[in-house]
Write a protein that holds these residues in place. Structure first.
Motif, short mmCIF file in Angstrom:
data_model
loop_
_atom_site.label_atom_id
_atom_site.label_comp_id
_atom_site.label_asym_id
_atom_site.label_seq_id
_atom_site.Cartn_x
_atom_site.Cartn_y
_atom_site.Cartn_z
N GLY A 183 -16.32 -67.73 19.96
CA GLY A 183 -17.18 -66.72 20.56
C GLY A 183 -17.80 -67.24 21.84
N SER A 184 -18.66 -66.44 22.41
CA SER A 184 -19.34 -66.81 23.64
C SER A 184 -20.41 -67.86 23.37
CB SER A 184 -19.99 -65.57 24.26
OG SER A 184 -21.04 -65.10 23.42
N SER A 243 -23.32 -66.14 21.65
CA SER A 243 -23.16 -65.84 20.22
C SER A 243 -23.20 -67.11 19.39
CB SER A 243 -21.84 -65.09 19.99
OG SER A 243 -20.72 -65.91 20.29
N GLN A 244 -22.64 -68.20 19.91
CA GLN A 244 -22.69 -69.47 19.18
C GLN A 244 -24.12 -69.99 19.10
OE1 GLN A 244 -19.81 -71.82 21.36
NE2 GLN A 244 -18.24 -71.45 19.81
#
Length: 242
Positions: A151-152, A155-156
């Motif tokens: 993920g981005s 998001s992480q």
């Protein structure tokens, strides 16, 4: 001397002086803060790589921390290399007894040369430790390991907040572009970026330096965002001097 703010650095040694507890002490001194230490591992290393690492017994790590906390006015704690799950559990037990002290965790997973500095079974305990910390400072590879999901960056980082982290500073040194941008993620706050021109220079121990500088400023009473800004400027200045 005991009236000065003290920061307890919990980290591994570095015989070459390029990272670990040596960098922590140098950085804290540069900010006018007194250092206390708890050694988690003794390493044999040069500027080319880590040749050997011996973890210190977890009970001994906890005893060092408790001794420092009883002897000095510890105003912040900086955590670096932890090496094993047993050491993580021992450190967490000490932190649980001192919930009012700000804690900055630099999640040391591998050395600059690529040697693993955290046991394979210690990643989950390390992730659990983040809930005891004021700030976690992963670089991009470390963020991917701790988030354990694609993920981005956003998001992480937010997955770590969901896991209990109060704040996550994602370091952008492993990225690309003309600027190196660190991003601070906090629950209930807008994301905050800290950018500086990307330099061609390299230096070992910059992660140790950044986390220790943030801890130094927190110990001196600065709010988190101000501490991050001053710490990043300090590290950038050191890189410019190389």
């Amino acid at each position: 001397m005991n009236l000065m703010p003290h920061v307890l650095a919990v980290a591994g040694s570095d015989s070459s002086g390029g990272a670990g507890i040596v960098r922590d002490i140098e950085t804290l001194a540069a900010f006018g803060v007194k250092a206390s230490v708890a050694i988690t591992a003794v390493t044999v290393q040069t500027h080319l790589g880590v040749e050997h690492a011996d973890p210190v017994a977890p009970d001994r790590v906890a005893q060092q921390m408790r001794a420092a906390l009883s002897a000095n006015p510890i105003a912040a704690i900086k955590i670096g290399m932890l090496a094993t799950s047993a050491t993580i559990f021992a450190v967490a037990a000490v932190l649980a007894d001192h919930p009012g002290i700000p804690v900055v965790l630099d999640p040391v997973l591998v050395s600059t040369s690529g040697r693993a500095l955290l046991a394979p079974d210690a990643t989950v305990p390390l992730l659990e430790l983040v809930s005891s910390c004021t700030l976690v400072t992963p670089n991009l590879p470390e963020l991917s390991v701790l988030a354990a999901s694609p993920g981005s960056v956003s998001s992480q980082a937010r997955s770590l907040l969901t896991a209990g982290a109060r704040a996550v500073l994602v370091k952008g040194g492993h990225g690309d572009g003309v600027e190196s941008t660190d991003i601070l993620f906090r629950v209930g706050h807008a994301d905050q970026s800290f950018a500086s021109p990307r330099l061609a220079a390299t230096m070992r121990g910059t992660g140790c330096m950044l986390a220790s500088a943030i801890a130094a400023r927190l110990a001196s009473g600065d709010p988190l965002s101000t501490s991050v800004a001053k710490a990043k400027a300090f590290v950038h200045g050191k890189l410019r001097q190389t």
